[in-house]
Design an enzyme around this catalytic site. Sequence first.
Site, PDB file in Angstrom:
ATOM      1  N   ASP A   1      37.741  33.135  38.653  1.00 45.64           N
ATOM      2  CA  ASP A   1      38.107  33.860  37.433  1.00 45.64           C
ATOM      3  C   ASP A   1      38.359  32.855  36.303  1.00 45.64           C
ATOM      4  O   ASP A   1      38.166  31.656  36.474  1.00 45.64           O
ATOM      5  CB  ASP A   1      39.336  34.751  37.678  1.00 45.64           C
ATOM      6  CG  ASP A   1      40.550  33.916  38.071  1.00 45.64           C
ATOM      7  OD1 ASP A   1      40.442  32.672  38.106  1.00 45.64           O
ATOM      8  OD2 ASP A   1      41.602  34.510  38.354  1.00 45.64           O
TER       9      ASP A   1
ATOM     10  N   ASP B   1      39.645  29.636  42.158  1.00 58.29           N
ATOM     11  CA  ASP B   1      39.335  31.057  42.014  1.00 58.29           C
ATOM     12  C   ASP B   1      38.146  31.254  41.083  1.00 58.29           C
ATOM     13  O   ASP B   1      37.949  30.478  40.155  1.00 58.29           O
ATOM     14  CB  ASP B   1      40.537  31.801  41.407  1.00 58.29           C
ATOM     15  CG  ASP B   1      41.692  31.879  42.394  1.00 58.29           C
ATOM     16  OD1 ASP B   1      41.452  31.638  43.596  1.00 58.29           O
ATOM     17  OD2 ASP B   1      42.821  32.163  41.952  1.00 58.29           O
TER      18      ASP B   1
ATOM     19  N   GLU C   1      42.871  24.870  44.748  1.00 60.26           N
ATOM     20  CA  GLU C   1      43.903  25.356  43.838  1.00 60.26           C
ATOM     21  C   GLU C   1      44.931  26.190  44.618  1.00 60.26           C
ATOM     22  O   GLU C   1      44.585  27.170  45.263  1.00 60.26           O
ATOM     23  CB  GLU C   1      43.230  26.220  42.760  1.00 60.26           C
ATOM     24  CG  GLU C   1      44.176  27.025  41.932  1.00 60.26           C
ATOM     25  CD  GLU C   1      43.466  28.172  41.208  1.00 60.26           C
ATOM     26  OE1 GLU C   1      42.229  28.314  41.332  1.00 60.26           O
ATOM     27  OE2 GLU C   1      44.153  28.939  40.533  1.00 60.26           O
TER      28      GLU C   1
ATOM     29  N   ASP D   1      41.100  31.772  34.896  1.00 56.43           N
ATOM     30  CA  ASP D   1      42.116  30.782  35.220  1.00 56.43           C
ATOM     31  C   ASP D   1      41.552  29.687  36.117  1.00 56.43           C
ATOM     32  O   ASP D   1      41.800  28.505  35.916  1.00 56.43           O
ATOM     33  CB  ASP D   1      43.297  31.448  35.944  1.00 56.43           C
ATOM     34  CG  ASP D   1      44.380  31.843  34.963  1.00 56.43           C
ATOM     35  OD1 ASP D   1      44.199  31.564  33.752  1.00 56.43           O
ATOM     36  OD2 ASP D   1      45.386  32.429  35.408  1.00 56.43           O
TER      37      ASP D   1
END
Length: 658
Positions: A520, A518, A440, A522
Amino acid sequence: MEKNDKLEEKNKKNTNYDASNITALEGLEAVRLRPGMYIGSTDTKGLHHLVYEVIDNSIDEHLAGYCDTVEVIIHEGDSVTVKDNGRGIPVGMHKKLKKSALEVVMTVLHAGGKFDKDTYKVSGGLHGVGVSCVNALSSYLKAEVHRDGQIHVQEYAMGKPTSGVDVKGKTDIKGTFVTFQPDAGIFEELVYSFTILANRLRELAFLNSGLRLILTDERVKDEKGNPLMEEFYSKGGLSEFVVFMDEGKTPIISNPIHVKGSKDNVEVEVAMQYNSSYKENVYSYVNNINTREGGTHVNGFRRAVTRVFKQYGDDNGLFSKLKFKISSEDFREGLTSVVAVKVPEPQFKGQTKGELGNSEVTAIVSQILGEELKHFLEENSLEAKRVIDKVILAATARHAARKAREMVQRKNVLTGSGLPGKLADCSSKDPAASEIFLVEGDSAGGTAKQGRDRNFQAILPLRGKILNVEKAMEHRIYENEEIKNIFTALGVSIEEKEGERILNTEKLRYHKIVIMCDADIDGSHIVTLILTFFYRYMTPLIEQGYIYIAAPPLYRISKGKQFRYCWNEEEREEAIQSYTKGDKEATGVKTQRYKGLGEMNAEQLWETTMDPDARMLRQVTIEDAAECDRVFSMLMGDEVPPRRAFIEANAKYARVDV
Ligand code: 0RA
């Protein structure tokens, strides 16, 4: 001569009678010697199969009209009780065998079926071997029959009676209770999964409307000491099944079309609904068993759908403006259906015996469904028009998609290697030894390029969120830059054969495809997006076990020159403890919380997330494609409320499990 013949015949009969008896008696020994032959396997699948085998008998009682409730209880220690309120296994003397019928049912192979021939046993598990097999494979089993006002009990060990059929008291209910403890000497796995049993009971509730199935797990108690419990019941049966499968999707017609009928001893039931997505989902069953590979019943279903809708469109001039041929596939885009048949003697084919082979079934399903569908269209012209509009849209999109695909694939040939400019390829040309990281963001992609072992690790950065493939039309997928890059980097292409789209993986360039995002919310959303794409367009790669998710650490705990990476709160606390041993305060201990890949340098990314000797990768499997599909649709589909509920329910997990 004649006399001798007769005598021989008589002897033959005698020996045959004896022999069949002996085989029957030796039967249970055979089951213990080769359990796989009878229940498929002795892993967790076989373990759960024992429960299904017992339930099947209860469902037969339901089908015969005598039972409306089945309870399954997982006890501590993983023994299981199945209770039904059917007629109860007969306990009277079996004339030939001079034993209680109960003992015969429980100890003689294949004697589990009904004695009266009018009701054929239809529900039988894939192996349909009967409850005596469960007995043979249990270190302990107790059968308790409530019948004619009395409780009759017999116990067994490894299939052999350890008691007579004893009367243990009076009762005013009817039914059969079977408790068994799977034999630890036979099964490699002994722990029952609530989820696996719950999924099967839910499915059985939809397939047998009006039957209540209750699952209790005594191993799990709430604060009040009550065991975990879930009840499954469906009044609407297959219609409700389709609605359940399509949760989060937008239906095209107001209610699923639901058809029931029978011919030549074959019972047919179909429920179908069109939704605004672009995928076909058929769930098919034979005698309550899921036929993953479809078969003659599914062929009959497809035949009827194509024939009837095509005829209707032609008769009403609805296809007159189309400039290209409509394909049978177009009639099934966005169609979710359940096709369930009951066949007296099913023949299963295919690698996993998941395909119905009985050829007579195709015409029967096609005829029964065809007639009902015709009526439906004649009586519901508005709904019919909406479906036909969707079919036309599907045909148009397919046409556009083919053009777009051809463009992408032609471009590959024209640009030499055809590899995307953003790909940092590895030197190895051996797919089995090569990995690709889909990363990403360009910046994390840059770090990964520095940190990787370029011999066998390739990096493809993906910019931002890739297209939401659940909502997008197919041709738009092939126009999306990131998705084109994935196709060309992996070396796979989609081909069309007889109207079906097939993923060609012959030139697949990596056998490990790692999604790295990541840690998290998102990031997990992007993982879900990418997985949705793989699930919808590259299913074989998931099935072959090539898709992985990287697990970057959440924390780096350090003290002086010492440091440890941690992947969860537990590890974090442990690390802090280990650095503060003896100290009262955590002086000098530093906690770095990684919010994204970008906070790690190349070396850190390598040693935590990319180094095969240290990293953790989660392999993506399609354990239950149906559930997977539901989750994706819910997260990505048009309907907001279920998605919000799902996200809220799972918000505490940083990543989405698939
Ligand atoms: C043989 C004959 C009949 C019922 C059953 C077996 C039977 C077996 C099981 C196993 C679990 N639950 C069950 N319930 C019934 C027919 C009995 C009759 O005709 O009364």
